[in-house]
Design an enzyme around this catalytic site. Structure first.
Site, PDB file in Angstrom:
ATOM      1  N   GLY A   1      21.961   7.516  -1.739  1.00  0.00           N
ATOM      2  CA  GLY A   1      22.426   8.000  -3.017  1.00  0.00           C
ATOM      3  C   GLY A   1      22.182   9.484  -3.222  1.00  0.00           C
ATOM      4  O   GLY A   1      22.918  10.150  -3.931  1.00  0.00           O
TER       5      GLY A   1
ATOM      6  N   VAL B   1      20.465  10.499   5.512  1.00  0.00           N
ATOM      7  CA  VAL B   1      19.191  10.181   6.139  1.00  0.00           C
ATOM      8  C   VAL B   1      19.323  10.298   7.656  1.00  0.00           C
ATOM      9  O   VAL B   1      20.273   9.786   8.243  1.00  0.00           O
ATOM     10  CB  VAL B   1      18.734   8.755   5.766  1.00  0.00           C
TER      11      VAL B   1
ATOM     12  N   LYS C   1      15.252  12.542   4.782  1.00  0.00           N
ATOM     13  CA  LYS C   1      16.334  12.516   3.813  1.00  0.00           C
ATOM     14  C   LYS C   1      16.664  13.946   3.434  1.00  0.00           C
ATOM     15  O   LYS C   1      15.812  14.686   2.938  1.00  0.00           O
ATOM     16  CB  LYS C   1      15.922  11.703   2.585  1.00  0.00           C
TER      17      LYS C   1
ATOM     18  N   ASP D   1      16.820   1.790  -9.013  1.00  0.00           N
ATOM     19  CA  ASP D   1      17.934   1.610  -8.094  1.00  0.00           C
ATOM     20  C   ASP D   1      17.574   0.611  -7.000  1.00  0.00           C
ATOM     21  O   ASP D   1      17.778   0.851  -5.818  1.00  0.00           O
ATOM     22  CB  ASP D   1      18.352   2.962  -7.501  1.00  0.00           C
TER      23      ASP D   1
END
Ligand SMILES: *[C@@H]1O[C@H](CO)[C@@H](O)[C@H](O)[C@H]1NC(C)=O
Ligand SMILES: *[C@@H]1O[C@H](CO)[C@@H](O)[C@H](O)[C@H]1NC(C)=O
Ligand SMILES: *[C@@H]1O[C@H](CO)[C@@H](O)[C@H](O)[C@H]1NC(C)=O
Ligand SMILES: *[C@@H]1O[C@H](CO)[C@@H](O)[C@H](O)[C@H]1NC(C)=O
Ligand SMILES: *[C@@H]1O[C@H](CO)[C@@H](O)[C@H](O)[C@H]1NC(C)=O
Ligand SMILES: *[C@@H]1O[C@H](CO)[C@@H](O)[C@H](O)[C@H]1NC(C)=O
Ligand SMILES: *[C@@H]1O[C@H](CO)[C@@H](O)[C@H](O)[C@H]1NC(C)=O
Ligand SMILES: *[C@@H]1O[C@H](CO)[C@@H](O)[C@H](O)[C@H]1NC(C)=O
Ligand SMILES: *[C@@H]1O[C@H](CO)[C@@H](O)[C@H](O)[C@H]1NC(C)=O
Ligand SMILES: *[C@@H]1O[C@H](CO)[C@@H](O)[C@H](O)[C@H]1NC(C)=O
Length: 669
Positions: free
Chosen positions: A356, A360, A374, A471
């Site tokens: 999101g 990565v 990330k 999330d």
């Protein structure tokens, strides 16, 4: 010995027990706590069978061994399917071999009598003075936290804040000392001064065959239970597991302090010397003393040296004062060049996926450590300093069910987060794939559900920061080699300057389908919105269907509708993924029930994660009736295209401003 005559055991309350392989509750008779293999996973042996003979021989060999003088016995006997493994462990302060063996002998008699014909059993005798277990599977060097029992002293402590701070510090310290013990003894006991001049005594021990990391992890998971279900606010408590045990008491010394454990980790690396031969023990003692003196002197020198240097590079994650924070930041900060080298300049080959908040990459540091990097693509809306501070806070969150944040890098416009590398792919890769989900039988799915629950509970309640994930979804659950779940992307809301303290936000972070109705509609989030997402996850794991629904021809029924309809109509087995249908149906149904409690429309009716963990651990706990879930459509089948439009992608979190979206009624009522 004082602790035997003290009628303390009368106060023991078996509060709760965790279970994985054996029974659900420890039985206690005459100060002997035990679990037979009640679910009978390992089966029974028949009288006078080879297994029986092997077991008898093994136990009598074990309890009459005079060679071993460090209180840990790991023996096996027999061949192939008749091989029996046993572990005996005496508490670290029980130095008298005769006493240790007689405790093990008593346990052996009791255990074989109380668990007749069981291939596997475990018991603790006389306040954990010794532990004995046996099984037909190899149990050496295996870290096992269940079955466990918790007990507490019913008296409530005074001055709770000082009290639990003292207890926590004491046990954390003991955990470090015990974990760094050698392969013969991993034990530490000590006392600390608590409120009102009371003395608090603590003891921790692991089976010494564990690695330092496993011992530490077992004990950390025990200390973690104190404020939850062991002994919150109580003056004494214990968490007893197959691989480790922990206990603390106020004004009651329950161990023998004269039996001094080995000194704390010294700077020499010759810790695991072979067991001393009986005749040589004097010489060994002298050597040990000499080594200790040398070690202490070296430590003193190191301390003097470190004091002399002002900006020390040493850090302790637990410490909260400012100096340490700065030190942490230095050591957690990676150089961009290092990360470039590690990821082969962010090559596409190393790309693991698109999350999101950025891409990565997989990487390998010069020391061989594998990492996940990330590369943040979005503007976090924070200055460098703020960002750094938040990373430091998030890096302190450490739990076996959370992907660990190792550090970060800020250089120029580049902002990177460095994580531990988790070997298997994410959960969605397995459960939504017809062929791959066969790898996940019910046992592993249950383990995954329970692990996720513990991870979220830690974020919500146990960590110093109260973190709402916001999330949670299948692609944010990574699986390690042993299929243990690790939650990724927690703390993102913090890192992206989304106000965590407001109960209300105009910036939504999340993924449709997993988001609670009050969050989608009003931007209201709370721990209960995470509980909702967790409920959706459980139901996905059990059904093998994505929350977006079950497609039949042109129609698509939303998962929660499908599940509620079948549950209400008394056909819950329709819900279950056919590949696990033959497994423990009752347990699966119980999990569906828990899932439904979590996705209830009314946030207040949803359970907290602490209750969810309790429900998962205790099969006897009654569950309330779930009310209709949010997003339930009675007509059964409805086209969910509308919702699909805003659900940009399974793998992408959405970030939208509530003011802008007109999705406030995409789901029918
Ligand atoms: C042990 O506990 C179980 C239930 O937890 C009970 O059914 C059983 O009878 C107990 N056995 C003994 C010997 O107390
Ligand atoms: C094992 O033995 C116990 C008691 O001896 C009995 O209740 C149980 O049914 C047996 N299990 C199997 C699989 O034979
Ligand atoms: C060990 O304990 C036994 C009885 O419990 C006692 O007779 C013996 O003297 C003790 N041995 C030592 C070395 O203290
Ligand atoms: C357990 O062992 C002790 C000591 O050996 C003995 O007194 C007791 O009766 C045993 N209990 C059971 C249930 O066998
Ligand atoms: C232990 O025994 C059970 C029941 O007989 C069997 O299913 C299992 O495979 C055995 N485990 C090992 C490691 O042999
Ligand atoms: C608990 O408190 C009661 C009442 O103050 C006291 O009599 C008892 O000794 C206490 N128990 C322990 C184990 O400290
Ligand atoms: C038994 O324990 C000792 C000490 O921890 C260890 O050195 C040895 O390897 C173990 N034996 C087995 C078979 O695991
Ligand atoms: C310490 O005590 C407070 C107040 O009861 C409680 O909220 C908190 O969870 C406790 N912490 C620990 C680690 O026991
Ligand atoms: C470790 O032990 C070996 C022999 O077992 C010895 O040669 C070596 O000097 C020791 N190293 C240290 C740092 O004590
Ligand atoms: C022990 O120390 C020596 C020299 O300090 C090092 O070469 C060796 O790798 C160390 N061994 C272990 C097991 O750490």
């Amino acid at each position: 010995m004082a602790f035997i005559s003290f009628p303390f055991s009368l106060f023991l309350l078996i509060v709760l027990s965790l279970s994985s392989q054996l029974a659900n509750s420890a039985n206690n008779t005459q100060n002997f706590h035990y679990f037979c293999d009640q679910d009978n996973d390992r089966g029974n042996y028949t009288d006078n069978s080879i297994y029986h003979t092997n077991l008898k021989t093994l136990l009598s060999t074990l309890t009459s061994n005079t060679q071993i003088n460090y209180g840990f016995y790991n023996f096996s006997n027999g061949e192939n399917t008749n091989k029996v493994y046993a572990i005996g462990l005496c508490r670290g302060d029980v130095k008298n071999q005769t006493e240790c063996l007689s405790c093990l002998k008593g346990s052996s008699n009791n255990l074989t009598q109380l668990c007749p014909n069981r291939k596997e059993a475990i018991g603790w005798y006389e306040d954990e003075k010794c532990m004995l277990r046996y099984s037909n599977r190899s149990i050496f060097r295996l870290m096992e936290i269940g079955p466990a029992y918790y007990a507490s002293n019913p008296n409530i402590s005074t001055d709770l804040i000082v009290f639990n701070e003292t207890v926590r510090n004491l046990l954390d310290d003991l955990t470090k000392r015990a974990s760094s013990g050698d392969s013969r003894l991993k034990y530490a006991a000590d006392s600390a001064r608590g409120p009102n001049d009371q003395t608090i005594y603590g003891l921790v021990q692991c089976t010494p065959d564990l690695s330092e990391a496993d011992c530490n992890s077992c004990l950390v998971q025990s200390v973690e239970r104190i404020p939850i279900d062991c002994c919150k606010d109580k003056i004494g408590g214990r968490v007893v597991r197959p691989s480790c045990n922990m206990r603390f008491e106020t004004s009651f010394r329950f161990y023998d302090p004269t039996a001094t454990p080995p000194p704390p980790p010294s700077t020499t690396n010759n810790t695991s010397s072979p067991p001393p031969e009986p005749g040589k023990s004097k010489a060994t003692t002298i050597i040990a003393i000499v080594i200790s003196i040398v070690a202490i002197m070296v430590l003193i020198l190191i301390c003097i040296y470190l004091r002399a240097r002002k900006p020390s590079k040493r850090f302790t994650i637990q410490e909260e004062d400012e100096d340490d924070e700065i030190e942490i930041s230095e050591s957690l900060q990676f150089k961009l060049d290092t990360i470039r080298d590690a990821t082969n300049d962010f090559s596409d080959d190393n790309k693991l996926g698109q999350g999101g908040f950025g891409t990565v990459y997989r990487g390998t540091l010069p020391n061989g450590q594998e990492i996940g990097v990330k590369r943040l693509s979005k503007d976090s809306g924070q200055g460098d300093l703020e960002f750094k501070n938040e990373v430091l806070l998030v890096a302190k969150l450490q739990h076996r069910n959370l992907v660990r944040l190792l550090g970060f890098c800020i250089e120029g416009r580049e902002r990177l987060l460095v994580y531990e590398y988790v070997h298997n792919k994410s959960l969605d890769y397995f459960i939504f794939d017809e062929t791959k989900r066969v790898c996940l039988n019910w046992e592993s799915r249950y383990k995954i559900i329970a692990g996720i629950a513990r991870g979220i509970l830690y974020l919500h309640e146990d960590s110093r920061l109260r973190i709402i994930h916001r999330d949670l979804k299948a692609s944010n659950i990574l699986l390690d080699e042993e299929m243990n779940p690790k939650i990724a992307d927690f703390g993102m809301a913090r890192l992206f300057a989304v106000d965590q303290t407001q109960e209300n936000t105009n910036r939504i972070v999340g993924t449709y389908g997993y988001m609670a109705p009050e969050y989608v509609m009003h931007g209201q989030f709370s721990v209960k919105s995470d509980v909702f997402s967790f409920g959706v996850l459980i139901l996905e794991i059990i059904s093998g269907h994505k929350n977006s629904g079950i497609r039949r021809g042109d129609t698509n029924e939303y998962l929660l509708s499908f599940i509620w309809r079948n549950w209400r109509d008394g056909s819950p087995t329709n819900i279950i993924d056919p590949t696990i249908i033959n497994d423990s149906v009752n347990e699966v149904l119980r999990c569906i029930h828990i899932g439904l409690l979590c996705v209830q429309e009314n946030a207040a009716s949803r359970p907290t994660m602490a209750s969810v963990v309790l429900m998962l651990n205790s099969h006897s706990l009654g569950l309330s009736r779930p009310s209709e879930p949010a997003f339930y459509i009675d007509s059964g089948a409805v086209d969910f295209q509308d919702l699909m439009v805003v659900q940009s992608s399974e793998h992408n979190s959405v970030q939208v401003s509530v003011n802008k979206v007109s999705i406030t009624e995409p789901y029918p009522r």
